[in-house]
Scaffold this motif. Sequence first.
Motif, PDB file in Angstrom:
ATOM      1  N   ILE A 205      15.231  25.983  -4.300  1.00 30.96           N
ATOM      2  CA  ILE A 205      14.930  24.576  -4.246  1.00 30.96           C
ATOM      3  C   ILE A 205      13.629  24.981  -4.915  1.00 30.96           C
ATOM      4  N   ILE A 206      13.260  25.703  -3.858  1.00 31.93           N
ATOM      5  CA  ILE A 206      11.839  25.111  -4.300  1.00 31.93           C
ATOM      6  C   ILE A 206      11.324  25.892  -5.442  1.00 31.93           C
ATOM      7  N   ARG A 207      11.966  27.090  -6.226  1.00 26.19           N
ATOM      8  CA  ARG A 207      11.202  27.179  -7.334  1.00 26.19           C
ATOM      9  C   ARG A 207      11.034  26.155  -8.317  1.00 26.19           C
ATOM     10  N   TRP A 208      12.022  25.222  -8.468  1.00 22.58           N
ATOM     11  CA  TRP A 208      12.129  23.766  -9.209  1.00 22.58           C
ATOM     12  C   TRP A 208      11.073  22.788  -8.510  1.00 22.58           C
ATOM     13  N   SER A 209      11.110  22.335  -9.372  1.00 28.27           N
ATOM     14  CA  SER A 209      10.097  20.715  -9.222  1.00 28.27           C
ATOM     15  C   SER A 209      10.041  20.130  -8.042  1.00 28.27           C
ATOM     16  N   ARG A 210       9.021  19.782  -7.033  1.00 29.97           N
ATOM     17  CA  ARG A 210       9.233  19.203  -5.944  1.00 29.97           C
ATOM     18  C   ARG A 210       9.913  17.618  -6.111  1.00 29.97           C
ATOM     19  N   VAL A 211       8.873  17.119  -7.559  1.00 24.24           N
ATOM     20  CA  VAL A 211      10.107  15.596  -8.080  1.00 24.24           C
ATOM     21  C   VAL A 211      11.501  15.713  -7.783  1.00 24.24           C
ATOM     22  N   GLY A 212      11.849  16.467  -8.971  1.00 26.54           N
ATOM     23  CA  GLY A 212      13.359  16.669  -9.106  1.00 26.54           C
ATOM     24  C   GLY A 212      13.836  17.384  -7.572  1.00 26.54           C
ATOM     25  N   GLY A 213      13.975  17.795  -7.519  1.00 23.34           N
ATOM     26  CA  GLY A 213      14.294  18.074  -5.312  1.00 23.34           C
ATOM     27  C   GLY A 213      14.442  17.252  -5.093  1.00 23.34           C
ATOM     28  N   GLU A 214      13.573  16.367  -4.337  1.00 21.81           N
ATOM     29  CA  GLU A 214      13.364  15.123  -4.120  1.00 21.81           C
ATOM     30  C   GLU A 214      14.555  14.064  -4.927  1.00 21.81           C
ATOM     31  N   LEU A 215      14.075  13.498  -5.886  1.00 22.42           N
ATOM     32  CA  LEU A 215      14.838  12.620  -6.614  1.00 22.42           C
ATOM     33  C   LEU A 215      16.475  13.103  -6.871  1.00 22.42           C
ATOM     34  N   THR A 216      16.878  13.946  -6.903  1.00 17.88           N
ATOM     35  CA  THR A 216      18.191  14.718  -6.906  1.00 17.88           C
ATOM     36  C   THR A 216      19.088  14.236  -5.221  1.00 17.88           C
ATOM     37  N   LYS A 217      18.054  15.048  -4.175  1.00 18.54           N
ATOM     38  CA  LYS A 217      18.611  14.380  -3.647  1.00 18.54           C
ATOM     39  C   LYS A 217      18.908  12.759  -2.805  1.00 18.54           C
ATOM     40  N   ARG A 218      18.234  12.039  -3.150  1.00 21.03           N
ATOM     41  CA  ARG A 218      17.895  11.124  -2.659  1.00 21.03           C
ATOM     42  C   ARG A 218      19.645   9.961  -3.967  1.00 21.03           C
ATOM     43  N   LEU A 219      19.716  10.330  -4.828  1.00 24.65           N
ATOM     44  CA  LEU A 219      20.383  10.088  -5.814  1.00 24.65           C
ATOM     45  C   LEU A 219      21.945  10.609  -5.470  1.00 24.65           C
ATOM     46  N   LEU A 220      21.717  12.007  -5.100  1.00 27.24           N
ATOM     47  CA  LEU A 220      23.091  12.131  -4.466  1.00 27.24           C
ATOM     48  C   LEU A 220      23.897  11.465  -3.176  1.00 27.24           C
ATOM     49  N   TRP A 221      22.767  11.328  -2.016  1.00 27.64           N
ATOM     50  CA  TRP A 221      22.966  10.133  -1.130  1.00 27.64           C
ATOM     51  C   TRP A 221      23.256   8.623  -1.772  1.00 27.64           C
ATOM     52  N   ASN A 222      22.312   8.352  -3.158  1.00 24.95           N
ATOM     53  CA  ASN A 222      22.561   7.190  -3.124  1.00 24.95           C
ATOM     54  C   ASN A 222      24.149   6.984  -3.790  1.00 24.95           C
ATOM     55  N   GLY A 223      24.472   7.715  -4.141  1.00 23.67           N
ATOM     56  CA  GLY A 223      25.639   8.071  -5.393  1.00 23.67           C
ATOM     57  C   GLY A 223      27.175   7.924  -4.012  1.00 23.67           C
ATOM     58  N   LEU A 224      26.953   9.114  -3.297  1.00 20.56           N
ATOM     59  CA  LEU A 224      27.814   8.021  -2.067  1.00 20.56           C
ATOM     60  C   LEU A 224      28.066   6.640  -1.669  1.00 20.56           C
ATOM     61  N   GLU A 225      27.114   6.232  -1.912  1.00 21.00           N
ATOM     62  CA  GLU A 225      27.186   4.842  -1.418  1.00 21.00           C
ATOM     63  C   GLU A 225      26.962   3.783  -2.930  1.00 21.00           C
ATOM     64  N   ALA A 226      27.304   4.550  -4.067  1.00 26.05           N
ATOM     65  CA  ALA A 226      27.533   3.220  -4.499  1.00 26.05           C
ATOM     66  C   ALA A 226      28.267   2.509  -5.026  1.00 26.05           C
ATOM     67  N   ASN A 227      28.606   1.188  -5.638  1.00 27.86           N
ATOM     68  CA  ASN A 227      29.616   0.274  -5.293  1.00 27.86           C
ATOM     69  C   ASN A 227      30.151   0.538  -6.888  1.00 27.86           C
ATOM     70  N   SER A 228      29.640   1.031  -7.880  1.00 29.24           N
ATOM     71  CA  SER A 228      30.151   1.389  -9.105  1.00 29.24           C
ATOM     72  C   SER A 228      29.365   2.577  -9.738  1.00 29.24           C
ATOM     73  N   PHE A 229      30.139   3.183 -10.671  1.00 31.22           N
ATOM     74  CA  PHE A 229      29.900   4.429 -11.240  1.00 31.22           C
ATOM     75  C   PHE A 229      29.160   4.026 -12.701  1.00 31.22           C
ATOM     76  N   GLU A 230      29.220   2.708 -13.056  1.00 31.35           N
ATOM     77  CA  GLU A 230      27.910   2.092 -14.685  1.00 31.35           C
ATOM     78  C   GLU A 230      26.400   2.135 -13.913  1.00 31.35           C
ATOM     79  N   SER A 231      26.803   1.598 -12.568  1.00 31.84           N
ATOM     80  CA  SER A 231      25.386   1.039 -11.677  1.00 31.84           C
ATOM     81  C   SER A 231      24.543   2.394 -11.222  1.00 31.84           C
ATOM     82  N   HIS A 232      25.514   3.521 -11.016  1.00 38.46           N
ATOM     83  CA  HIS A 232      24.807   4.423 -10.672  1.00 38.46           C
ATOM     84  C   HIS A 232      23.602   5.079 -11.476  1.00 38.46           C
TER      85      HIS A 232
END
Length: 267
Positions: A205-232
Amino acid sequence: MSFVLVEKPRPQIALVTLNRPERMNAMAFDVMVPLRETLEEVAADNEVRVVVLTGAGHGFCSGADLQHAGKVPGVEGLTRTSIARRSMTLLDNVMLTIKRMHQPVISAVNGAAIGGGFCLAMGTDIRIASHDAYFRAAGINNGLTSAELGISYTLPRAIGSTRAFEIMLTGRDVDAAEAERIGIVSRLVPADKLLEAAYDTADQIIRWSRVGGELTKRLLWNGLEANSFESHMQNEGLAQLYVRLTTDNFDEAIRARRDRRPPEFLD
């Protein structure tokens, strides 16, 4: 004696260890309060890119401590009803802290993950287990509900609703082999290789960018909670544009491939 230990076994990796092995790292409040505080401190440490969470001894976490629950802070003068509510809020905040941390959190499940310990593992971003690990949603075994600390949210999303219903309603043990097969954990390793496997995953994980990793984690969690495919998808697109247009990461990746060298992402 400190019930929560923090080490830095490799650069940019923090190892957080529940340190109450004589009680299988049970969730007494004397453990959970410092765990939450420790995780908050680690989250604010910008030298840490990935967190590994494990338990001391032969167990990850055995859930609620049925003998010595410890002292709930800040409940003087309250009734039992209010104390119960404050207690659950305190435990819930541990789970929310893990989710909200900038850093990806890897649980290294080194043995029993029972009740709240199962919930704790499910609240982390990646789970790696030893061959002697096992999982039990134990609330039902104690005449209570197995739904606690978010597991009725996280478990069905990890393994599907039918399997989650069966595991949580029967209170049976799920051994390591089954846990890997159905997706509770991503992989199994020998017990003596568990932490090294977690560190190796962290290094990937560390070999890639910090912001890329942090945003990917956030988006994965947001995806679990998303109300719609399009909005996510719109959230994903905005995040992609944000990194693409405000950093040199993409151009650096192209240069690195051309030069046949590892990229150096400076965000």
